[in-house]
Structure formats: C-alpha cells, structure tokens
Design an enzyme around this catalytic site. Structure first.
Site, short mmCIF file in Angstrom:
data_model
loop_
_atom_site.label_atom_id
_atom_site.label_comp_id
_atom_site.label_asym_id
_atom_site.label_seq_id
_atom_site.Cartn_x
_atom_site.Cartn_y
_atom_site.Cartn_z
N LYS A 88 -7.89 -11.98 -5.91
CA LYS A 88 -9.01 -12.04 -4.99
C LYS A 88 -9.98 -10.88 -5.25
O LYS A 88 -9.56 -9.75 -5.54
CB LYS A 88 -8.48 -11.97 -3.55
CG LYS A 88 -9.49 -12.28 -2.48
CD LYS A 88 -8.81 -12.31 -1.12
CE LYS A 88 -9.82 -12.62 -0.01
NZ LYS A 88 -9.14 -12.63 1.32
N LYS A 146 -12.60 -4.86 -2.51
CA LYS A 146 -13.30 -3.58 -2.48
C LYS A 146 -12.47 -2.47 -3.08
O LYS A 146 -13.00 -1.45 -3.54
CB LYS A 146 -13.67 -3.21 -1.04
CG LYS A 146 -14.73 -4.09 -0.41
CD LYS A 146 -15.25 -3.51 0.89
CE LYS A 146 -14.21 -3.56 1.99
NZ LYS A 146 -14.75 -3.05 3.27
N LYS A 179 0.82 -1.21 0.00
CA LYS A 179 0.00 0.00 0.00
C LYS A 179 0.86 1.26 0.00
O LYS A 179 0.46 2.29 -0.56
CB LYS A 179 -0.94 -0.01 1.20
CG LYS A 179 -2.02 -1.09 1.12
CD LYS A 179 -2.98 -1.04 2.30
CE LYS A 179 -4.05 -2.11 2.16
NZ LYS A 179 -5.01 -2.07 3.31
#
Length: 356
Positions: free
Chosen positions: A219, A222, A127
C-alpha cells in the site's frame, strides 16, 4: 473567505443523519492514497451523514517526531482537508489535541481495557519491531486513544481500511464489554442502558486502494522511506512526472486488471482510471495495447490535472491564516460540545464526583 457562524454543521436536521468520524495523522505529506482511498469518500459522505473530521495530532507523537514541525504539519493537513472538498459548513473540522476530552476518555478506557487486548494488536507488533528498545507506551496504547476518538462522538459509522479493522473491533469491544455491560445503569426491564454507542464499520467503495509506485503489492504509505513510492498532494508537476517515469513496471506490452502476476500494471491502470475519471472498463480498453512509454506520460498528465485545482485551493487557504484558524476554532467548539457530553456520561457511570 468568511466562515458563516450563524448555523453550525449538523444544524437544520443534519444531526438526525448517521454520524461519521475519521481523521489522519499530520506526520508526513498526504498522498494520492490518502486522497483517493479516504478523503475523497469523506467529501461524498457530507451530503448524507453528520461528518466529523479531525487532524489526529496526538497519535502523531506515538513515534519519534520533530516538535518544530508538528504544528506546521497540522495546519497543512487541515488546509488539505478543505482543499480536497471538506466543507466546514457541512462538516466539523478540528484538531484532536484541541479537545481535551480525547486524552481524558483515553485514560478512563485504559483503566478498563485488558493489557493482552493491546498486546495482540498487529500494528503494534509491526511498529515495535522497527523501534526496538525505544518503543513507547503510547504506541501500545494507540488503539485505546483511537477508541476514545471514535466513542466520544457517538459515531454510527467509522470509515475503515483493511489495516484499521482490528482497531475498530477493539473500540467496539471496549464500548460494549468493558463500559456498557459493566457500568450501564439498569432499566426497568433489568437490561443495561448503553453509555457509549457501539459503532459499525463503513466499508469504503471499491477501487480506491492505491499501492506503492515502487511495489504494486504494498500500500502507498507516508512512512515508506522511499519518496518515489508515493505522489503527495502538493508535489509539483515536474516531480509527479519524474516519480511516474521511475515507477516500477513489467516487461509486458499493454495494461490489464486482475492479473496477479502483474501487480504494477493493475495498480497504475487503476490509478489512471481514478485520476482521469474513467471507469475501469474504459481505462482497460483504452490501455489494453499501450506500451509503458506511452502510458506513463498519460498517467502523469492525468495526475497533474487532477491535483491542480486542489493545489490552487490549498495555496489560497494557506495565504489566509485567519480563515483557517476560524474554521478550526469553530470545529473545536462543536467537537468539544459533543465530546464533553459523552465524557460526562462515562465519568458519571464510573462514579466520579460531578464537576458542577
């Protein structure tokens, strides 16, 4: 929809059951992966465990967010918990930021956690690359807050997926190596008495790992910027059908499991089995000779049917804001009573003056 406050979750012997804590962030709409991979399992755990489920809104601000949307998303997520089958009479449902012990224990754990433990976290590295120079200290500290979430409730088990195993190991290391072994009082035998319970991972049942509709090797997420990569729990039927119609496939006829060269076939067939309530064997036999043009409407029909009762229940819950507020109030009270007791143990062990 009255909330029965005569007996809190965990009463009548339930507190003797193994305790489980889990939660999801309110940012972004919950999708089929969240439901089939996590929340559906939480529902099953209610009959065998003392269950605590929180909306982890403090974690939601470790990345840029929209303040005006956070409270609404928090309510949406809490309502979806209940719509999916979380029963406030059997589980403690609460909002993370409503229990101030999360933030305080996080600070105490920060002060005993080595910096290099956090810098090696894989999710932080991934991230941080995306955020560049805007990366926050909160993102680095995210795993310590997660450790505080878990350790506050003396959780015996923590449901974890592959992407959270490293964070749970950090929580275990902080509890054992940095708190219990250093600050635990010595018993008559000279051994340290644990202050914090060291939780064990709870590996969820196989078959509920839901992959992206646009990439069968990734995967469902969101955070994926492509809205077509996921089906959210509140998508209307026509949008569900459109997303499935556009889902990535391959040129082969027939669907099958276990072929590494056909990840999309494996993913969509698994999704069909889960949504239609069929075994993997039955789904594979039914679709073995089926073309994509026949299969995709079948999958869309199963998805719409599976989500219809959940969406109806969600609409009922959001139309009664007082009920949802009462569920969260009661959840906050019980969560606080457990968390505050744990926090008091840690404060005492670290030498802080008692508040009383």
């Amino acid at each position: 929809m009255p909330v029965n406050s005569a007996q809190p979750p965990g009463a009548a012997g339930l507190t003797q059951r193994p305790r489980v804590l889990s939660g999801v962030q309110p940012t972004g709409a919950l999708h089929l992966g969240n439901w089939l991979g996590a929340i559906r399992n939480w529902v099953d755990l209610q009959s065998s465990h003392d269950t605590f489920f929180c909306v982890v809104d403090l974690h939601a601000i470790t990345v840029p967010h929209e303040p005006a949307q956070l409270a609404e998303d928090t309510l949406t997520t809490a309502a979806l918990y209940l719509a999916c089958g979380i029963d406030p009479q059997r589980s403690t449902v609460f909002v993370q930021s409503h229990v101030s012990a999360h933030s305080e224990l996080c600070w105490l754990l920060n002060c005993v956690t080595p910096l290099n433990w956090l810098e090696r976290m894989i999710q932080f590295k991934e991230k941080a690359v995306k955020q560049g120079s805007d990366v926050s200290a909160g993102l680095l500290d995210y795993p310590v807050l997660m450790a505080a979430d878990i350790l506050l409730y003396d959780a015996d088990r923590v449901p974890v997926g592959e992407d959270q195993k490293q964070h749970l190991e950090l929580a275990r290391d902080i509890a054992q190596q940095r708190i219990n072994s250093r600050f635990g009082p010595k018993g008559s035998d000279g051994e340290r008495i644990p202050i914090l319970k060291v939780p064990e991972p709870l590996i969820l049942r196989e078959g509920a790992r839901v992959m992206s509709l646009t990439d069968g090797r990734s995967k469902m997420s969101k955070s994926d910027p492509n809205e077509g990569s996921r089906i959210t729990l509140l998508d209307p039927p026509e949008l569900i059908s459109r997303k499935i119609k556009r889902a990535k496939t391959d040129p082969q006829m027939g669907l099958e499991f276990g072929n590494p060269e056909r990840p999309e076939a494996d993913n969509l067939l698994a999704l069909y089995a889960l949504l239609a309530g069929r075994s993997r064997e039955a789904a594979a036999a039914e679709c073995a000779a089926m073309g994509w043009g026949t299969f995709k409407p079948l999958l869309a029909e199963a998805a719409v049917a599976a989500l219809a009762p959940l969406q109806e229940r969600y609409s009922e819950l959001r139309s009664d804001p007082l009920y949802l507020a009462e569920v969260l109030r009661q959840g906050r009270e019980r969560a606080s009573s457990v968390a505050d007791a744990t926090l008091a143990r840690v404060r005492h062990a670290l030498g802080f003056l008692s508040r009383s």
